[in-house]
Write a protein that holds these residues in place. Sequence first.
Motif, short mmCIF file in Angstrom:
data_model
loop_
_atom_site.label_atom_id
_atom_site.label_comp_id
_atom_site.label_asym_id
_atom_site.label_seq_id
_atom_site.Cartn_x
_atom_site.Cartn_y
_atom_site.Cartn_z
N SER A 164 -6.71 -1.17 -5.93
CA SER A 164 -6.84 0.17 -5.37
C SER A 164 -8.30 0.52 -5.08
N ASP A 186 -3.78 -5.04 -9.21
CA ASP A 186 -4.17 -3.72 -8.69
C ASP A 186 -5.53 -3.83 -8.00
N CYS A 191 -5.75 -2.88 3.11
CA CYS A 191 -6.08 -3.72 1.96
C CYS A 191 -5.68 -5.16 2.31
N GLY A 219 -9.18 -0.81 -9.18
CA GLY A 219 -8.03 -1.46 -9.78
C GLY A 219 -8.39 -2.67 -10.64
N ASN A 246 -3.91 3.39 -3.02
CA ASN A 246 -3.25 2.39 -3.85
C ASN A 246 -2.99 1.10 -3.08
N CYS A 247 -3.28 -0.03 -3.74
CA CYS A 247 -2.99 -1.35 -3.20
C CYS A 247 -2.59 -2.26 -4.36
N HIS A 248 -1.38 -2.81 -4.29
CA HIS A 248 -0.90 -3.70 -5.35
C HIS A 248 -0.38 -5.00 -4.75
N GLN A 252 0.85 -1.20 0.00
CA GLN A 252 0.00 0.00 0.00
C GLN A 252 0.89 1.25 0.00
#
Length: 206
Positions: free
Chosen positions: A120, A118, A136, A112, A65-67, A49
Amino acid sequence: PTFLLFLFPGTDVAVNGGSTSKENATVTHVTAQPSLMTTPEPWHLLVTQTPAKEKAKEGETVILNCHFNRPRPPSLADLMVKWYKEDEKGLTDLLENNVTVFPNNSRVFMSGDLSQGDASLVILNVTINDHGIYFCEVTLPDGKVVTGDGTKLRIKRALGLFGIEESIGTIIGVVAAGIGGVVVLIIVLTPQLRRSALCMRQASHQ
């Protein structure tokens, strides 16, 4: 010199020598090595994150954002993404099983592309109640759960006075300090105002 090459199924046979006679021929058998079977490495899920802290003004749109590293071998259909918020009221689920918890809440949704790793989250028209730490969380088919480090969201409100903006939580202090300054100013100016009034009265009598 004559070179002869004989091929047999599964082997390579090379005949070397300066003569075609069987006595002088050297036969070397080369057996093909079977290819090594490689087993796939276990998929180590990593959820990231960014940034660790985010701030926005009331009414703005925020993207958290979260990947994660793309699945190997689980399919995207088996991945479950969850978002929840932590604040002074406790934990609040916002998104579960890839969809928002509250169907009528169109302000919060996942934007995302899971196929690209992704997950997000988007929050539309943020309010002061949206402040908190957002997490997340990704769950694998085997039940393994990996959670990001979280993103702390701060909401700023415009005071409307000379365009000053302060974070929620400091507004009361600013207002209190302003009121205190006004009171001090009145106390300081009161003796000076009295002197000015006396001088004007004396001048008018003369």
